[in-house]
Design an enzyme around this catalytic site. Sequence first.
Site, mmCIF file in Angstrom:
data_model
loop_
_atom_site.group_PDB
_atom_site.id
_atom_site.type_symbol
_atom_site.label_atom_id
_atom_site.label_comp_id
_atom_site.label_asym_id
_atom_site.label_seq_id
_atom_site.Cartn_x
_atom_site.Cartn_y
_atom_site.Cartn_z
ATOM 1 N N ARG A 259 5.471 -46.764 -33.482
ATOM 2 C CA ARG A 259 4.988 -45.394 -33.629
ATOM 3 C C ARG A 259 3.554 -45.395 -34.152
ATOM 4 O O ARG A 259 3.254 -46.064 -35.127
ATOM 5 C CB ARG A 259 5.908 -44.609 -34.574
ATOM 6 N N ARG A 274 6.199 -45.444 -44.107
ATOM 7 C CA ARG A 274 5.660 -44.946 -42.837
ATOM 8 C C ARG A 274 4.829 -46.054 -42.204
ATOM 9 O O ARG A 274 3.703 -46.316 -42.628
ATOM 10 C CB ARG A 274 4.814 -43.689 -43.074
ATOM 11 N N GLU A 348 13.891 -39.215 -45.369
ATOM 12 C CA GLU A 348 14.666 -39.213 -44.124
ATOM 13 C C GLU A 348 14.927 -40.640 -43.639
ATOM 14 O O GLU A 348 14.009 -41.436 -43.517
ATOM 15 C CB GLU A 348 13.910 -38.435 -43.049
ATOM 16 N N SER A 351 18.510 -39.390 -38.016
ATOM 17 C CA SER A 351 18.450 -38.099 -37.329
ATOM 18 C C SER A 351 19.523 -38.068 -36.250
ATOM 19 O O SER A 351 19.447 -38.819 -35.268
ATOM 20 C CB SER A 351 17.075 -37.868 -36.697
ATOM 21 N N ARG A 389 13.149 -48.293 -44.017
ATOM 22 C CA ARG A 389 13.595 -47.282 -44.991
ATOM 23 C C ARG A 389 14.913 -47.688 -45.650
ATOM 24 O O ARG A 389 15.153 -47.340 -46.813
ATOM 25 C CB ARG A 389 13.681 -45.910 -44.325
#
Length: 429
Positions: A259, A274, A348, A351, A389
């Site tokens: 990403r 991130r 987070e 998802s 994460r």
Amino acid sequence: MLDLKFIRANAELVKQGALKKRVECDVDGLLRLDEERRALGQQVDGLRARQKNAGKEMAKATPAERARILAEQKTLKDELGGLEQRLAALEKAMTELHLRVPNVPAAAVPEGKTDADNVELERVGRPPVFDFSPRDHGELGLAQDWLDVEAGARLAGSRNYVLKGDLALLEDAVLRLAMEHMLAKGFVPLSVPTLVRYEPLLGTGYFPGGEEQTYRTDARDELYLVGTAEVPVTALHAGEILDLKDLPKLYVARSACYRREAGTYGKDTRGIFRVHQFQKVEQVVIDVADEAKSVVHHQAILQNSKEVLDMLGLHYRVVNVCGGDLGVPHVQKFDIETWMPFRNGFGETHSASRFHDYQARRLDLRYRDAEGKVRACHTLNNTVAASTRMLIALLENHQQADGTVWLPEALRRFMGGRERIGRKLAAKG
């Protein structure tokens, strides 16, 4: 994409859904072009029918009549060519507008603009209480010689990292646990390409709109690095008509994910929250077009991920994602946010998404129902475990006063049977 017939019949509902998602699209413009296209299509069909009839007349015509018919055919051909060009241009313009019309969010999706407006549904466990001065994951990783973000930056630029020793092993352990858990649930393991063509990204709803977040090769190959295995897995059966007896398709894949994180300069710069590259295990469901079944699947894939977090002994919550934080293709999404002490809050980690037939229509992913009718499938997906994460949560929540990290029992067999990793460190001053 949404069925055009559905948009015609439910234009206001579609427009209200776009407003709820804060997505700009031109539903009225699409419908105007649709009316023009249908009228033009009737003209084209009429001219083609006249051409066909003229061919039949030619076989029966006298020499004198043939000259007249040939002249008419030339006029028809020229007129038809012009109309066909106009029709092609209209269809291209329609497609561009159609692709940007978002899915209609479920009624249960809350109103809101950002993730701050997501609604908490459930909270599991409690945050740890330390009787010592704890370290964040970056500090602990550096002290144990497990994490080197400086080397990652030298090798590949900012937001990159190198995992070493036990932390590299722990990453693999978490992903192996996630895969094993999904296999026990009956999911079929896949190993899929992470370099894909444009079409899978278009089909899953990442394009148009997500190009700035996606790494792209140069013109020699014109391929894209995926940000999730959802893309190649969901697109696996694109263009196929599946047998009803073969549904649902339950797939799980472990892959590298990439990403660009465009637009996040200065945000979450410390550690590995991130980053540009990480490992992830993803679950994907493909089934019949039944809203009730999709809701059941949605709860099931959410539960699968909650069970992994329970095995890891982590504190987390589930939120119902609001309209403004919901993606273009989604009907509804539940995020799982895991407690990260040095964020002093939840981050987070998962998802869980439901799409109905939005992705399947774009991918031409269909099945034949019990009556023999060909219909678009429903699709869903959810994270099982995303490496970086999960590592943050494990290090920060399970660190001990002596600088070692306690391992949940579920991970120990992947870590040589050890209950802790790391060497003892001097107390933090």
